[in-house]
Design a protein around this motif. Structure first.
Motif, PDB file in Angstrom:
ATOM      1  N   ALA A  80       0.756  -1.186  -0.031  1.00 10.98           N
ATOM      2  CA  ALA A  80       0.050  -0.036   0.122  1.00 10.98           C
ATOM      3  C   ALA A  80       0.871   1.100   0.034  1.00 10.98           C
ATOM      4  N   VAL A  81       0.347   2.372  -0.472  1.00 13.06           N
ATOM      5  CA  VAL A  81       1.118   3.700  -0.695  1.00 13.06           C
ATOM      6  C   VAL A  81       0.270   4.758  -0.056  1.00 13.06           C
ATOM      7  N   VAL A  82       0.920   5.580   0.545  1.00 16.16           N
ATOM      8  CA  VAL A  82       0.410   6.569   1.108  1.00 16.16           C
ATOM      9  C   VAL A  82       1.342   7.968   0.583  1.00 16.16           C
ATOM     10  N   LEU A  83       0.536   8.806   0.015  1.00 16.79           N
ATOM     11  CA  LEU A  83       1.226  10.196  -0.364  1.00 16.79           C
ATOM     12  C   LEU A  83       1.089  11.112   0.728  1.00 16.79           C
ATOM     13  N   ALA A  84       2.258  11.393   1.111  1.00  7.64           N
ATOM     14  CA  ALA A  84       2.331  12.505   2.479  1.00  7.64           C
ATOM     15  C   ALA A  84       2.753  13.835   1.855  1.00  7.64           C
TER      16      ALA A  84
ATOM     17  N   ALA B  26      -1.816  11.071  -9.984  1.00  3.77           N
ATOM     18  CA  ALA B  26      -0.796  10.821 -10.785  1.00  3.77           C
ATOM     19  C   ALA B  26       0.211   9.901 -10.501  1.00  3.77           C
ATOM     20  N   LEU B  27       0.392   9.824  -9.052  1.00  4.41           N
ATOM     21  CA  LEU B  27       1.412   8.692  -8.573  1.00  4.41           C
ATOM     22  C   LEU B  27       0.885   7.326  -8.731  1.00  4.41           C
ATOM     23  N   ALA B  28      -0.354   7.252  -8.640  1.00  6.74           N
ATOM     24  CA  ALA B  28      -1.427   5.797  -8.901  1.00  6.74           C
ATOM     25  C   ALA B  28      -1.272   5.563 -10.035  1.00  6.74           C
ATOM     26  N   GLU B  29      -1.361   6.606 -10.832  1.00 11.25           N
ATOM     27  CA  GLU B  29      -1.415   6.023 -12.689  1.00 11.25           C
ATOM     28  C   GLU B  29       0.342   5.695 -12.951  1.00 11.25           C
ATOM     29  N   GLU B  30       1.090   6.280 -12.366  1.00 11.94           N
ATOM     30  CA  GLU B  30       2.713   5.833 -12.597  1.00 11.94           C
ATOM     31  C   GLU B  30       2.912   4.597 -11.855  1.00 11.94           C
ATOM     32  N   LEU B  31       2.337   4.323 -10.908  1.00  8.72           N
ATOM     33  CA  LEU B  31       2.587   2.684 -10.102  1.00  8.72           C
ATOM     34  C   LEU B  31       1.467   1.844 -10.657  1.00  8.72           C
ATOM     35  N   GLY B  32       0.595   2.130 -11.289  1.00 10.22           N
ATOM     36  CA  GLY B  32      -0.675   1.336 -11.462  1.00 10.22           C
ATOM     37  C   GLY B  32      -1.336   0.823 -10.375  1.00 10.22           C
ATOM     38  N   GLN B  33      -1.443   1.450  -9.340  1.00 12.06           N
ATOM     39  CA  GLN B  33      -2.327   1.126  -8.026  1.00 12.06           C
ATOM     40  C   GLN B  33      -3.003   2.387  -7.461  1.00 12.06           C
ATOM     41  N   GLU B  34      -3.646   1.850  -6.593  1.00 13.82           N
ATOM     42  CA  GLU B  34      -3.990   2.821  -5.828  1.00 13.82           C
ATOM     43  C   GLU B  34      -3.328   3.601  -4.759  1.00 13.82           C
ATOM     44  N   VAL B  35      -3.294   5.105  -4.605  1.00  6.66           N
ATOM     45  CA  VAL B  35      -2.441   5.790  -3.688  1.00  6.66           C
ATOM     46  C   VAL B  35      -3.480   6.518  -2.924  1.00  6.66           C
ATOM     47  N   ALA B  36      -3.481   6.495  -1.485  1.00  5.16           N
ATOM     48  CA  ALA B  36      -4.092   7.186  -0.565  1.00  5.16           C
ATOM     49  C   ALA B  36      -3.321   8.560  -0.411  1.00  5.16           C
ATOM     50  N   VAL B  37      -4.012   9.771  -0.270  1.00  6.07           N
ATOM     51  CA  VAL B  37      -3.562  10.912   0.137  1.00  6.07           C
ATOM     52  C   VAL B  37      -3.630  11.272   1.792  1.00  6.07           C
ATOM     53  N   ALA B  38      -2.599  11.901   2.370  1.00  8.95           N
ATOM     54  CA  ALA B  38      -2.636  12.212   3.707  1.00  8.95           C
ATOM     55  C   ALA B  38      -1.798  13.297   3.978  1.00  8.95           C
ATOM     56  N   TYR B  39      -1.771  13.998   5.185  1.00  9.67           N
ATOM     57  CA  TYR B  39      -1.138  15.379   5.599  1.00  9.67           C
ATOM     58  C   TYR B  39      -0.220  15.225   6.711  1.00  9.67           C
ATOM     59  N   CYS B  40       0.611  16.038   6.614  1.00 13.10           N
ATOM     60  CA  CYS B  40       1.589  16.002   8.017  1.00 13.10           C
ATOM     61  C   CYS B  40       0.884  16.933   8.949  1.00 13.10           C
ATOM     62  N   SER B  41      -0.033  18.057   8.652  1.00 13.21           N
ATOM     63  CA  SER B  41      -0.516  19.033   9.551  1.00 13.21           C
ATOM     64  C   SER B  41      -1.521  19.426   8.636  1.00 13.21           C
ATOM     65  N   ALA B  42      -2.546  20.236   9.469  1.00 11.41           N
ATOM     66  CA  ALA B  42      -3.537  21.176   8.860  1.00 11.41           C
ATOM     67  C   ALA B  42      -4.896  20.537   8.128  1.00 11.41           C
ATOM     68  N   ALA B  43      -4.607  19.428   7.735  1.00 14.65           N
ATOM     69  CA  ALA B  43      -5.791  18.710   6.989  1.00 14.65           C
ATOM     70  C   ALA B  43      -5.898  17.255   7.230  1.00 14.65           C
ATOM     71  N   ALA B  44      -6.929  16.520   6.955  1.00 19.77           N
ATOM     72  CA  ALA B  44      -7.005  15.118   7.407  1.00 19.77           C
ATOM     73  C   ALA B  44      -7.263  14.480   6.175  1.00 19.77           C
ATOM     74  N   PRO B  45      -6.899  13.133   6.185  1.00 16.50           N
ATOM     75  CA  PRO B  45      -6.352  12.246   7.149  1.00 16.50           C
ATOM     76  C   PRO B  45      -4.685  12.484   7.523  1.00 16.50           C
ATOM     77  N   SER B  46      -4.547  12.211   8.770  1.00 11.20           N
ATOM     78  CA  SER B  46      -2.909  12.368   9.111  1.00 11.20           C
ATOM     79  C   SER B  46      -2.256  11.255   8.581  1.00 11.20           C
ATOM     80  N   VAL B  47      -1.212  11.294   8.340  1.00 10.39           N
ATOM     81  CA  VAL B  47      -0.307  10.340   7.731  1.00 10.39           C
ATOM     82  C   VAL B  47      -0.459   8.932   8.464  1.00 10.39           C
ATOM     83  N   PRO B  48      -0.143   9.186   9.993  1.00  9.71           N
ATOM     84  CA  PRO B  48      -0.531   7.807  11.028  1.00  9.71           C
ATOM     85  C   PRO B  48      -1.778   7.223  10.493  1.00  9.71           C
ATOM     86  N   ASP B  49      -2.852   8.141  10.661  1.00 13.67           N
ATOM     87  CA  ASP B  49      -3.993   7.553  10.373  1.00 13.67           C
ATOM     88  C   ASP B  49      -4.196   6.912   9.127  1.00 13.67           C
ATOM     89  N   ALA B  50      -3.801   7.431   8.165  1.00 10.00           N
ATOM     90  CA  ALA B  50      -3.910   6.839   6.691  1.00 10.00           C
ATOM     91  C   ALA B  50      -3.063   5.552   6.828  1.00 10.00           C
TER      92      ALA B  50
END
Length: 245
Positions: free
Chosen positions: A132-136, A155-179
């Protein structure tokens, strides 16, 4: 558009404005990006002087750099930031608006070329097919910035050919640990974090505690980043002060 090439014209002042960091390696890499940008612009036939500036942590601050430029000469602020946020929409926008003949280019991302860099960083970190991949992303409360992060994840999901979740280090949700936790709850045996961060620093340091199996290095170094910045500059110069073609 090449407003400063040939004809004896004055060089274009490019103010490459970064956030600023206390991390020595981060500082070195961002300074290297400015050097790469100057080389890319020169190769494109643009006579430009690249200036150093920051919106936080480091000196010189953007306002003082702009104030010190020769009056009447054209300048463009190039945000060395990956997406829209408070610094682009307020700090940089207000500083540029206060000086005549000054425009601002867009942030570095999203850009399909950055997906290739992220994929390479994942491979370097030990990513395996099926992980699994999480974009931070750094994070912002601005919806525009969050949409840009989501576009980068797509764009990363297209590059890898798989799903990529997005998460944030601050200010928005989900946080990276939560993702990361959500990916494990969904059945992932291994989770990799793709750091959508320009250079080592405060946010990248925090990713080590996110619970992932791998965390990639930051995007820098690499001339691809400078090429993305140059592309944003070209777009802004083509639009001109009025914001139209």
């Amino acid at each position: 558009m090449n407003p400063a090439a040939g004809g004896g014209k004055r060089p274009l002042h490019v103010v490459a404005c970064a956030h600023g960091t206390d991390n020595p390696e981060g500082r070195r890499l961002v300074n290297g990006l400015r050097g790469d940008l100057a080389a890319v612009l020169s190769a494109d036939g643009i006579d430009a002087v690249v200036h150093e500036a920051y919106v936080d942590v480091q000196e010189p601050r953007l306002e003082s750099v702009l104030a010190a430029l020769p009056p009447g000469e054209a300048a463009i602020v190039a945000p060395l930031l990956l997406s829209e946020g408070f610094h682009t929409s307020v700090d940089i926008a207000e500083a540029a608006a206060a000086r005549p003949h000054t425009i601002v280019s867009g942030p570095i991302g999203p850009d399909p070329r950055l997906a290739g860099v992220l994929a390479a960083r994942l491979a370097e970190s030990g990513h395996r097919p099926g992980d699994a991949v999480v974009l931070a992303a750094a994070g912002t409360r601005l919806e525009a910035g969050q949409r840009q992060a989501a576009r980068m994840a797509a764009a990363l999901a297209e590059e890898l050919g798989q799903e990529v979740a997005v998460a944030y280090c601050s200010a928005a949700a989900p946080s990276v640990p939560d993702a990361v936790a959500a990916a494990r709850a969904a059945g992932a045996k291994r989770v990799g974090v793709a750091a959508f961060l320009l250079a080592p620093g405060f946010f990248h340091d925090r990713l080590a505690g996110a619970g992932a199996d791998q965390v990639t290095a930051a995007l820098l170094p690499g001339v691809t980043i400078a090429k993305c910045v140059a592309g944003r500059l070209a777009e802004a110069l083509a639009k001109g002060p009025s914001g139209t073609e």
